[in-house]
Design a protein around this motif. Structure first.
Motif, PDB file in Angstrom:
ATOM      1  N   ILE A  39       0.744  -1.391  -0.291  1.00  0.00           N
ATOM      2  CA  ILE A  39      -0.470   0.012  -0.123  1.00  0.00           C
ATOM      3  C   ILE A  39       0.801   1.177  -0.107  1.00  0.00           C
ATOM      4  N   HIS A  40       0.811   2.690  -0.486  1.00  0.00           N
ATOM      5  CA  HIS A  40       1.426   3.783  -0.661  1.00  0.00           C
ATOM      6  C   HIS A  40       0.133   5.003  -0.773  1.00  0.00           C
ATOM      7  N   VAL A  41       0.676   5.738   0.207  1.00  0.00           N
ATOM      8  CA  VAL A  41       0.095   7.354   0.213  1.00  0.00           C
ATOM      9  C   VAL A  41       1.554   8.169  -0.083  1.00  0.00           C
ATOM     10  N   GLY A  42       0.666   9.648   0.104  1.00  0.00           N
ATOM     11  CA  GLY A  42       1.640  11.196   0.086  1.00  0.00           C
ATOM     12  C   GLY A  42       1.795  11.882  -0.286  1.00  0.00           C
ATOM     13  N   PRO A  43       2.473  13.155  -0.263  1.00  0.00           N
ATOM     14  CA  PRO A  43       1.771  14.355  -0.995  1.00  0.00           C
ATOM     15  C   PRO A  43       2.197  14.190  -2.116  1.00  0.00           C
ATOM     16  N   THR A  44       1.181  15.158  -3.083  1.00  0.00           N
ATOM     17  CA  THR A  44       1.500  15.502  -4.063  1.00  0.00           C
ATOM     18  C   THR A  44       1.201  17.373  -4.254  1.00  0.00           C
ATOM     19  N   PHE A  45       2.550  17.870  -5.075  1.00  0.00           N
ATOM     20  CA  PHE A  45       2.718  18.439  -5.699  1.00  0.00           C
ATOM     21  C   PHE A  45       2.504  19.175  -7.236  1.00  0.00           C
ATOM     22  N   ILE A  88      -3.565  14.609  -1.728  1.00  0.00           N
ATOM     23  CA  ILE A  88      -2.925  13.583  -1.054  1.00  0.00           C
ATOM     24  C   ILE A  88      -3.533  12.060  -1.794  1.00  0.00           C
ATOM     25  N   THR A  89      -2.317  11.330  -2.355  1.00  0.00           N
ATOM     26  CA  THR A  89      -2.831  10.674  -3.111  1.00  0.00           C
ATOM     27  C   THR A  89      -2.554   8.826  -2.327  1.00  0.00           C
ATOM     28  N   ARG A  93      -4.639   4.645  -8.142  1.00  0.00           N
ATOM     29  CA  ARG A  93      -4.251   5.345  -6.535  1.00  0.00           C
ATOM     30  C   ARG A  93      -5.884   5.563  -7.172  1.00  0.00           C
ATOM     31  N   VAL A  94      -5.865   6.509  -6.054  1.00  0.00           N
ATOM     32  CA  VAL A  94      -6.825   7.796  -5.901  1.00  0.00           C
ATOM     33  C   VAL A  94      -6.018   9.054  -5.786  1.00  0.00           C
ATOM     34  N   LYS A  95      -6.527   9.897  -5.815  1.00  0.00           N
ATOM     35  CA  LYS A  95      -5.455  11.355  -5.742  1.00  0.00           C
ATOM     36  C   LYS A  95      -7.056  12.340  -5.877  1.00  0.00           C
ATOM     37  N   LYS A  96      -6.556  13.120  -5.126  1.00  0.00           N
ATOM     38  CA  LYS A  96      -7.607  14.100  -4.167  1.00  0.00           C
ATOM     39  C   LYS A  96      -6.793  15.630  -3.996  1.00  0.00           C
ATOM     40  N   GLY A  97      -7.578  16.815  -4.992  1.00  0.00           N
ATOM     41  CA  GLY A  97      -6.746  18.178  -4.850  1.00  0.00           C
ATOM     42  C   GLY A  97      -7.282  18.924  -3.156  1.00  0.00           C
ATOM     43  N   ILE A  98      -6.579  19.647  -2.892  1.00  0.00           N
ATOM     44  CA  ILE A  98      -7.391  20.294  -2.199  1.00  0.00           C
ATOM     45  C   ILE A  98      -7.729  21.543  -2.734  1.00  0.00           C
ATOM     46  N   ILE A  99      -7.242  21.970  -3.558  1.00  0.00           N
ATOM     47  CA  ILE A  99      -7.209  23.714  -3.993  1.00  0.00           C
ATOM     48  C   ILE A  99      -8.265  23.544  -5.052  1.00  0.00           C
ATOM     49  N   GLU A 100      -8.745  24.600  -5.145  1.00  0.00           N
ATOM     50  CA  GLU A 100      -9.920  25.167  -5.564  1.00  0.00           C
ATOM     51  C   GLU A 100      -9.215  25.477  -7.795  1.00  0.00           C
ATOM     52  N   THR A 101      -9.897  24.645  -8.052  1.00  0.00           N
ATOM     53  CA  THR A 101      -9.695  24.389  -9.834  1.00  0.00           C
ATOM     54  C   THR A 101     -10.035  25.431 -10.865  1.00  0.00           C
TER      55      THR A 101
END
Length: 204
Positions: free
Chosen positions: A116-122, A140-141, A157-165
């Motif tokens: 399993i894997h998890v981490g921040p994305t930029f 976060i992914t 994987r699932v990636k969820k952004g937190i900044i308005e797109t």
């Protein structure tokens, strides 16, 4: 307190001394199924491709920095508010958001095949245009991986952004409600393959 700190440092040093540290570069690619939350846009199917460096620090833990070109967004036939005429117009939108994605992935291996894997994305957008609101995204992914005998790894994987797109108002014809919110963010499900290469000169 000092004894506890010294014991912790000694314990970590002992683990590092007895662990075999390896660095293996690799490539990855696959399909993105993406959407933008708080809008009427449907799911968009596109692709991603990139590379990584897997730094295996212990039998159970690997730190894996990644750089990926990721095509995301949403599409659909929606009504959009036009400031020029002061009214809504019908538009067939295919909104493509293309990012260079930097990921600091933490992989936890429970067997030779499963992790399993998890981490921040930029993410940095490469095609900022009419509908984009921010040129960067944070998120976060998380996901699962299964390595086949030939060395290929299947990844989901699932990636969820937190900044308005996006900065566009969408209208919902079905219930006559505004569906655009202040948190229109990226949401991406990815399915693909990765492969890492053996590198000579493994160190202890």
């Amino acid at each position: 307190m000092k004894k506890t700190l010294l014991f912790t440092l000694f314990f970590l040093a002992a683990i590092s001394a007895n662990a075999q540290v390896t660095l293996r570069p690799g490539i990855r690619g696959g399909i993105n199924f993406s959407r933008i939350t708080e809008t009427d846009l449907d799911t968009k199917t596109d692709f991603y491709i990139g590379g990584f460096a897997a730094l295996k620090l212990s039998r159970f833990y690997t730190l894996q920095p990644e750089i990926t070109y990721s095509r995301q967004g949403g599409k659909g036939n929606v009504r959009i508010y036009d400031n020029g005429i002061g009214d809504y117009t019908q538009n067939n939108i295919d909104l493509s958001l293309q990012y260079i994605s930097l990921v600091g992935l933490n992989k936890f291996t429970f067997s030779d095949s499963f992790n399993i894997h998890v981490g921040p994305t930029f993410d940095i957008i490469t095609n900022s245009g009419r509908y984009t609101y921010n040129d960067v995204d944070l998120g976060i992914t998380a996901g699962l991986g299964y390595t086949l005998p030939m060395g290929l790894t299947i990844e989901a994987r699932v990636k969820k952004g937190i900044i308005e797109t996006v900065d566009t108002y969408y209208y919902n014809d079905n219930d006559d409600q505004y569906s655009y919110g202040n948190t229109a963010t990226n949401l991406v499900f990815s399915l693909g393959l990765s492969y890492s290469f053996d590198v000579k000169g493994t160190t202890k």
